[in-house]
Design a protein around this motif. Structure first.
Motif, PDB file in Angstrom:
ATOM      1  N   HIS A 263      -4.305 107.149  56.445  1.00 44.43           N
ATOM      2  CA  HIS A 263      -4.530 108.549  56.097  1.00 44.43           C
ATOM      3  C   HIS A 263      -4.750 109.397  57.348  1.00 44.43           C
ATOM      4  O   HIS A 263      -4.287 110.530  57.438  1.00 44.43           O
ATOM      5  N   GLY A 286      -3.935 121.566  47.481  1.00 43.78           N
ATOM      6  CA  GLY A 286      -4.583 120.310  47.087  1.00 43.78           C
ATOM      7  C   GLY A 286      -5.318 119.780  48.303  1.00 43.78           C
ATOM      8  O   GLY A 286      -5.128 118.640  48.736  1.00 43.78           O
ATOM      9  N   CYS A 287      -6.179 120.628  48.875  1.00 38.34           N
ATOM     10  CA  CYS A 287      -6.789 120.318  50.186  1.00 38.34           C
ATOM     11  C   CYS A 287      -7.845 119.224  50.072  1.00 38.34           C
ATOM     12  O   CYS A 287      -8.283 118.676  51.079  1.00 38.34           O
ATOM     13  N   GLY A 288      -8.286 118.912  48.833  1.00 36.34           N
ATOM     14  CA  GLY A 288      -9.284 117.853  48.674  1.00 36.34           C
ATOM     15  C   GLY A 288     -10.539 118.173  49.460  1.00 36.34           C
ATOM     16  O   GLY A 288     -11.055 119.297  49.409  1.00 36.34           O
ATOM     17  N   ASP A 309      -7.565 124.077  46.001  1.00 39.55           N
ATOM     18  CA  ASP A 309      -7.615 122.859  45.193  1.00 39.55           C
ATOM     19  C   ASP A 309      -8.031 123.245  43.787  1.00 39.55           C
ATOM     20  O   ASP A 309      -8.687 124.268  43.570  1.00 39.55           O
ATOM     21  N   VAL A 310      -7.656 122.408  42.832  1.00 38.15           N
ATOM     22  CA  VAL A 310      -8.034 122.677  41.450  1.00 38.15           C
ATOM     23  C   VAL A 310      -9.468 122.203  41.194  1.00 38.15           C
ATOM     24  O   VAL A 310     -10.122 122.634  40.269  1.00 38.15           O
ATOM     25  N   SER A 311      -9.954 121.323  42.049  1.00 42.66           N
ATOM     26  CA  SER A 311     -11.263 120.708  41.821  1.00 42.66           C
ATOM     27  C   SER A 311     -12.369 121.462  42.566  1.00 42.66           C
ATOM     28  O   SER A 311     -12.384 121.522  43.800  1.00 42.66           O
ATOM     29  N   GLY A 340      -7.636 127.007  42.679  1.00 37.88           N
ATOM     30  CA  GLY A 340      -6.394 127.491  42.099  1.00 37.88           C
ATOM     31  C   GLY A 340      -5.611 126.308  41.581  1.00 37.88           C
ATOM     32  O   GLY A 340      -6.090 125.172  41.616  1.00 37.88           O
ATOM     33  N   SER A 341      -4.425 126.589  41.089  1.00 33.77           N
ATOM     34  CA  SER A 341      -3.600 125.506  40.585  1.00 33.77           C
ATOM     35  C   SER A 341      -2.197 125.622  41.154  1.00 33.77           C
ATOM     36  O   SER A 341      -1.684 126.718  41.357  1.00 33.77           O
ATOM     37  N   LEU A 342      -1.625 124.464  41.375  1.00 35.86           N
ATOM     38  CA  LEU A 342      -0.247 124.399  41.869  1.00 35.86           C
ATOM     39  C   LEU A 342       0.753 124.773  40.786  1.00 35.86           C
ATOM     40  O   LEU A 342       1.935 124.924  41.058  1.00 35.86           O
ATOM     41  N   LEU A 343       0.271 124.861  39.576  1.00 34.43           N
ATOM     42  CA  LEU A 343       1.217 124.940  38.468  1.00 34.43           C
ATOM     43  C   LEU A 343       1.550 126.373  38.070  1.00 34.43           C
ATOM     44  O   LEU A 343       2.443 126.602  37.267  1.00 34.43           O
ATOM     45  N   VAL A 358      -0.256 117.314  50.878  1.00 33.58           N
ATOM     46  CA  VAL A 358      -0.472 115.970  51.425  1.00 33.58           C
ATOM     47  C   VAL A 358      -1.036 115.064  50.339  1.00 33.58           C
ATOM     48  O   VAL A 358      -2.162 115.261  49.880  1.00 33.58           O
ATOM     49  N   GLU A 359      -0.228 114.084  49.929  1.00 30.39           N
ATOM     50  CA  GLU A 359      -0.638 113.112  48.908  1.00 30.39           C
ATOM     51  C   GLU A 359      -1.100 113.819  47.629  1.00 30.39           C
ATOM     52  O   GLU A 359      -2.153 113.515  47.079  1.00 30.39           O
ATOM     53  N   VAL A 360      -0.325 114.748  47.171  1.00 27.50           N
ATOM     54  CA  VAL A 360      -0.665 115.501  45.971  1.00 27.50           C
ATOM     55  C   VAL A 360       0.375 115.315  44.865  1.00 27.50           C
ATOM     56  O   VAL A 360       0.025 115.084  43.711  1.00 27.50           O
ATOM     57  N   HIS A 363       0.269 112.890  41.971  1.00 26.58           N
ATOM     58  CA  HIS A 363      -0.752 113.048  40.930  1.00 26.58           C
ATOM     59  C   HIS A 363      -0.255 113.906  39.762  1.00 26.58           C
ATOM     60  O   HIS A 363      -0.987 114.133  38.805  1.00 26.58           O
TER      61      HIS A 363
END
Ligand code: SAH
Length: 464
Positions: A263, A286-288, A309-311, A340-343, A358-360, A363
């Motif tokens: 990673h 999706g920055c985590g 990020d959504v979370s 926010g959301s990617l969708l 990155v690694e999104v 999911h």
């Protein structure tokens, strides 16, 4: 239950500092199962021996017992997960690798002997050896007779275990902490998500390369498959080197010179490419917990940095890790975090030189992936977009990952190199980008690299 740790000279009483327990005193602590005591039987410059004695209360043992046989067991006498809990309680500071008075001692390899007076080892002496020998221990095992007065009754299922090593006290404690419950299996305390964290924290630096990793993880987590998946995925993805059998000597060296985790390599490569592309305003989708953001902040070339990020929880962790609240005003002005959301199409995602995923994408299930494609390529439309995702072909090189399993239990798919290249090309054609795909991580001749990255760019004239 008796466990002892002995250090040989010349400065053997250093052990007292390392264990945070003065050899002159008797130390007593209440633990959930009873009382734990630490005392020393010798403390001279030549030799210092600390004992951990755990007296399990009979009341604790019968709590929840339903039948007579439940009342009669060997719990009080054999080293087990009770000892692990006690180790955590009485040697918590040492287990954490901390020595306040003499910090320089923590990394020091010392001539140590660990003795577990009575241990029941599932799988017998063979398993004891397979667990401890790869960690560099000289292993001495004595099978205890059922009754010393009647040798003709034969051997019991119990062993006396002596381990010798030139190693650090911290490593020795983490080995016992993880491996005692693995031997015992009857882990009495609740197994929750935190067990995975505990296992990985105490297994850091040795579990990823232990040849019996699979046995250790599955027994420690009581074969809970969802927890095991998490543990294996994190060991492989964040973990270090290939998980082959490792010579003890190599293991010690590896500890000193741990290779960059996959990673870390991935994040460093993304940051490097973003810089090469001349991006100044960068959006991490999706920055985590903000690992890429931290790298970007460290480089003044990036003038505006945003993490989405959504979370909520991930964003809170990111804010705390980046210490946003303590940041100087000018630095603080460079970065924003938002939920926010990617969708969905979202104005806040527009107007960036570059964005990273990155690694999104793995999911997202197919309808979500399709929604993301339009929201990002069509509406957010960064000049450059970097997308990373695992290469499924490489999974076969993770010996403990069962065939047809994905690396993470939340992954909806993992693509082969051809599948990823195909997707990337389709996106480029459909949305008018140019694209190149590259491997991320050490290359295997046959299976490629563990991860892969696509770099999308708008053609110069359109992007300018
Ligand atoms: N990029 C980070 C985190 C990867 S984990 C890193 O490399 O360290 C995947 C992240 O994507 C998680 O933080 C998850 O919350 C986020 N995510 C998943 N679905 C999302 C969606 N629909 N919109 C925004 N973020 C999402």
């Amino acid at each position: 239950m008796l466990l002892s740790i002995s250090q040989a000279g010349p400065a053997a009483t250093d052990l007292g500092y390392l264990l945070h327990k003065n050899p002159a005193n008797l130390h007593t602590a209440d633990v959930p199962s009873g009382v734990a005591r630490v005392f020393y039987s010798e403390a001279t410059p030549e030799r210092c021996t600390a004992h951990l004695l755990l007296e399990v209360s009979p009341i604790e043992l019968v709590r929840g017992a339903q039948q007579l046989e439940d009342y009669v067991n060997d719990r009080p006498y054999v080293a087990s997960s009770y000892v692990t809990v006690a180790l955590g309680r009485v040697f918590g500071t040492a287990l954490g690798g901390i020595c306040q008075r003499r910090p320089e001692l923590v990394q020091q390899r010392l001539p140590l002997t660990l003795t577990v007076e009575v241990i029941r080892a599932r799988g017998g002496a063979d398993v004891l050896r397979r667990l401890f020998a790869p960690l560099g221990y000289e292993v001495e095992i004595q099978q205890l007779p059922l009754d010393e007065k009647f040798p003709e009754w034969g051997e019991s299922r119990y062993f006396r275990l002596v381990l010798r090593i030139d190693g650090t006290v911290h490593d020795a404690l983490t080995h016992l902490y993880v491996l005692l419950p693995v031997l015992d299996e009857e882990k009495h305390y609740y197994i929750g998500d935190d067990e995975v964290n505990k296992l990985l924290r105490h297994g850091e630096g040795w579990l990823a390369s232990h040849p019996e990793q699979k046995l250790i993880v599955s027994r420690y987590l009581k074969r809970r498959s969802s927890l095991m998946d998490q543990a294996f995925a994190r060991l492989h993805d964040e973990g270090s080197a290939p998980v082959d059998a490792v010579e003890p000597a190599a293991l010690l060296e590896k500890d000193l010179e741990r290779p960059l985790t996959l990673h870390t390599q991935r994040l460093n490569l993304v940051a490097k490419r973003l810089k090469e592309l001349g991006a100044k305003q960068v959006l991490d989708l999706g920055c985590g917990e903000g690992k890429l953001l931290r790298r970007l902040l460290a480089d003044r070339a990036f003038t505006r940095i945003a993490g989405m990020d959504v979370s909520h929880r991930s964003l809170e962790t990111a804010a705390a890790r980046l210490r946003l609240d303590q940041m100087a005003a000018r630095q603080r002005a460079r970065i924003e975090l938002f939920q926010g959301s990617l969708l969905y199409r979202d104005q806040r995602l527009a107007g960036f030189d570059a964005a990273a995923l990155v690694e999104v994408i793995e999911h997202l299930d197919p309808p979500r992936l399709a929604a993301m494609e339009r929201a990002i390529f069509e509406f957010a439309r960064p000049k450059h977009l970097l997308v990373t995702t695992p290469n499924r072909e490489y999974n076969i090189l993770f010996p403990t990952l069962p065939p047809d399993r994905l690396r993470h239990n939340d992954h909806r798919f993992e693509w082969t190199r051809a599948e990823f290249a195909d997707w990337a090309n389709r996106m480029a054609v459909r949305f008018g980008y140019q694209v190149t795909v590259e491997p991320v991580g050490p290359l295997d001749e046959v299976h490629g690299a563990p991860s892969q990255m696509a770099v999308f760019s708008l053609p110069q004239e359109a992007g300018a």
